[in-house]
Scaffold this motif. Sequence first.
Motif, PDB file in Angstrom:
ATOM      1  N   ARG B  84      -5.748  -8.356  -2.206  1.00 41.26           N
ATOM      2  CA  ARG B  84      -5.097  -7.787  -3.381  1.00 41.26           C
ATOM      3  C   ARG B  84      -5.514  -8.542  -4.626  1.00 41.26           C
ATOM      4  O   ARG B  84      -5.808  -7.964  -5.665  1.00 41.26           O
ATOM      5  N   ALA B  85      -5.541  -9.871  -4.505  1.00 44.79           N
ATOM      6  CA  ALA B  85      -5.889 -10.710  -5.655  1.00 44.79           C
ATOM      7  C   ALA B  85      -7.302 -10.391  -6.142  1.00 44.79           C
ATOM      8  O   ALA B  85      -7.556 -10.309  -7.341  1.00 44.79           O
ATOM      9  N   PHE B 113      -1.873  -2.379  -5.444  1.00 43.42           N
ATOM     10  CA  PHE B 113      -0.882  -3.231  -4.802  1.00 43.42           C
ATOM     11  C   PHE B 113      -0.312  -2.574  -3.552  1.00 43.42           C
ATOM     12  O   PHE B 113      -0.073  -3.230  -2.544  1.00 43.42           O
ATOM     13  N   LEU B 114      -0.096  -1.262  -3.632  1.00 45.97           N
ATOM     14  CA  LEU B 114       0.520  -0.552  -2.498  1.00 45.97           C
ATOM     15  C   LEU B 114      -0.430  -0.435  -1.311  1.00 45.97           C
ATOM     16  O   LEU B 114      -0.035  -0.639  -0.168  1.00 45.97           O
ATOM     17  N   GLY B 117      -3.605  -4.743   1.603  1.00 42.14           N
ATOM     18  CA  GLY B 117      -2.877  -5.379   2.704  1.00 42.14           C
ATOM     19  C   GLY B 117      -2.318  -4.405   3.718  1.00 42.14           C
ATOM     20  O   GLY B 117      -1.452  -4.767   4.505  1.00 42.14           O
ATOM     21  N   THR B 118      -2.808  -3.154   3.704  1.00 42.83           N
ATOM     22  CA  THR B 118      -2.317  -2.163   4.664  1.00 42.83           C
ATOM     23  C   THR B 118      -2.368  -2.692   6.095  1.00 42.83           C
ATOM     24  O   THR B 118      -1.384  -2.613   6.830  1.00 42.83           O
ATOM     25  N   ILE B 119      -3.512  -3.255   6.454  1.00 43.31           N
ATOM     26  CA  ILE B 119      -3.696  -3.676   7.846  1.00 43.31           C
ATOM     27  C   ILE B 119      -2.965  -4.972   8.171  1.00 43.31           C
ATOM     28  O   ILE B 119      -2.181  -5.034   9.126  1.00 43.31           O
ATOM     29  N   GLN B 121      -0.550  -6.570   6.642  1.00 44.04           N
ATOM     30  CA  GLN B 121       0.910  -6.512   6.525  1.00 44.04           C
ATOM     31  C   GLN B 121       1.517  -5.653   7.637  1.00 44.04           C
ATOM     32  O   GLN B 121       2.667  -5.829   8.006  1.00 44.04           O
ATOM     33  N   TRP B 122       0.754  -4.729   8.150  1.00 40.42           N
ATOM     34  CA  TRP B 122       1.179  -3.904   9.275  1.00 40.42           C
ATOM     35  C   TRP B 122       1.539  -4.829  10.453  1.00 40.42           C
ATOM     36  O   TRP B 122       2.598  -4.748  11.052  1.00 40.42           O
ATOM     37  N   ARG B 124       1.926  -8.125  10.292  1.00 36.11           N
ATOM     38  CA  ARG B 124       2.875  -9.194   9.958  1.00 36.11           C
ATOM     39  C   ARG B 124       4.289  -8.689   9.698  1.00 36.11           C
ATOM     40  O   ARG B 124       5.243  -9.448   9.827  1.00 36.11           O
ATOM     41  N   ILE B 125       4.438  -7.437   9.288  1.00 40.10           N
ATOM     42  CA  ILE B 125       5.793  -6.945   8.992  1.00 40.10           C
ATOM     43  C   ILE B 125       6.271  -5.931  10.025  1.00 40.10           C
ATOM     44  O   ILE B 125       7.257  -6.151  10.718  1.00 40.10           O
ATOM     45  N   ILE B 140       3.495   3.794   7.126  1.00 40.98           N
ATOM     46  CA  ILE B 140       2.187   3.633   6.490  1.00 40.98           C
ATOM     47  C   ILE B 140       1.800   4.903   5.720  1.00 40.98           C
ATOM     48  O   ILE B 140       1.301   4.838   4.599  1.00 40.98           O
TER      49      ILE B 140
END
Lengths: 213, 162
Positions: B84-85, B113-114, B117-119, B121-122, B124-125, B140
């Motif tokens: 993202r950064a 931002f949305l 990190g799709t993968i 964060q999938w 990790r969350i 998703i």
Amino acid sequence: MSENQTKGKVSLVGLIMLIIAFLVFSGIFADAEGPLEVVDFTNLLGSFGKIAETFDFRGKGGVSARDGFLFSLTLCPTVMVAMGLIQIFENYGALTTAEKLLTPIMRPLLGVPGQASLALVGGLSSSDAGAALTRGLYDAGEITEDERDIFTAFQYSSSGIITNYFGGASSLFAYITVGAGVPFAYLFLIKIIEANLMRLIIKMQSKKEAAVK
Amino acid sequence: MEQAKETKATKKNVFDSFQDGTRKGWNIFVKSMMPSIVMAYTFIYILEATGLMDFLSNLFAPVMGIFGLPPIAVVCLATVFFSRAGGCALAASFVVDGSLTSMQATILLPTMFLIGGTINQWVRIISVCGTRSERQMYIIGLTWILAFVSLWVSRFVFAIFA
């Protein structure tokens, strides 16, 4: 979350910090005259000096990796100042205050019980903490499976929003047309919308299942 | 590391807190921002020098055009998959060199931002929370739908605050 946060009640300092945080990142005082101009993120960040009155140290006409390296250096203070400010707001209880303020409105806002407000606030700074706390609530029987999934949707959308936004997206703060706080609030709103769409889907599914039975 | 020391301290003053934060910011910069920017700049150089950039621009021009964005916006959206950064920093550099307007960068920000990190964060969350797989798809899917709806909606929202 840090242990030094006072538990139990809304603290005045925390509330003031929450308000200051809002003002600093909203961009309201970006063009203010006089001392109030320090209550703005971009002004706190300041500016680089100019070389030959035109360019900053990055110069002009750079290409590829070396140019990228120098460009990244221009963004370094942004991320440092943003995280520095966030740390002050956190240490002085802005998040704990937000947690207390959120507790009574969790049910209408997201359809999850008030106890989940800690997991919500924890998930703002760290997506891993948010996920672990959400799992903990479910394992402890404080939220149902449906509530957990609604809440997971909230956690997933713009996860770890405070750290990731004020850390990761800070490079854009100087180049966007609005104060840094505006897209933040917008993304937060999308988190709530996403959780509520999930709530709607789950509701429709359970109705369908009940009809089949 | 230093983290153990940090949590032990009972109350930190404003100056110490600020420095703790800037240290975290430095780590984000060194570990995430700088590597992804150097990577992105090198990658863009390769795309431009080989002529692939023109090809990709032509390919994505119609899609990005729907949202009123130049084709180069695709590069930002692709970069956020890795970081993202990095995607945001790249958008910033595109504003500096005039490839994107400030308004276009503002519109892009929430979407980057949305979908960023799709993968990871999938894993990790959503996996940690324990959502069953059929509902994982909904979460998703909703995020992606909202991300692209946002490309339209955000311009009106941000226009109010500009």
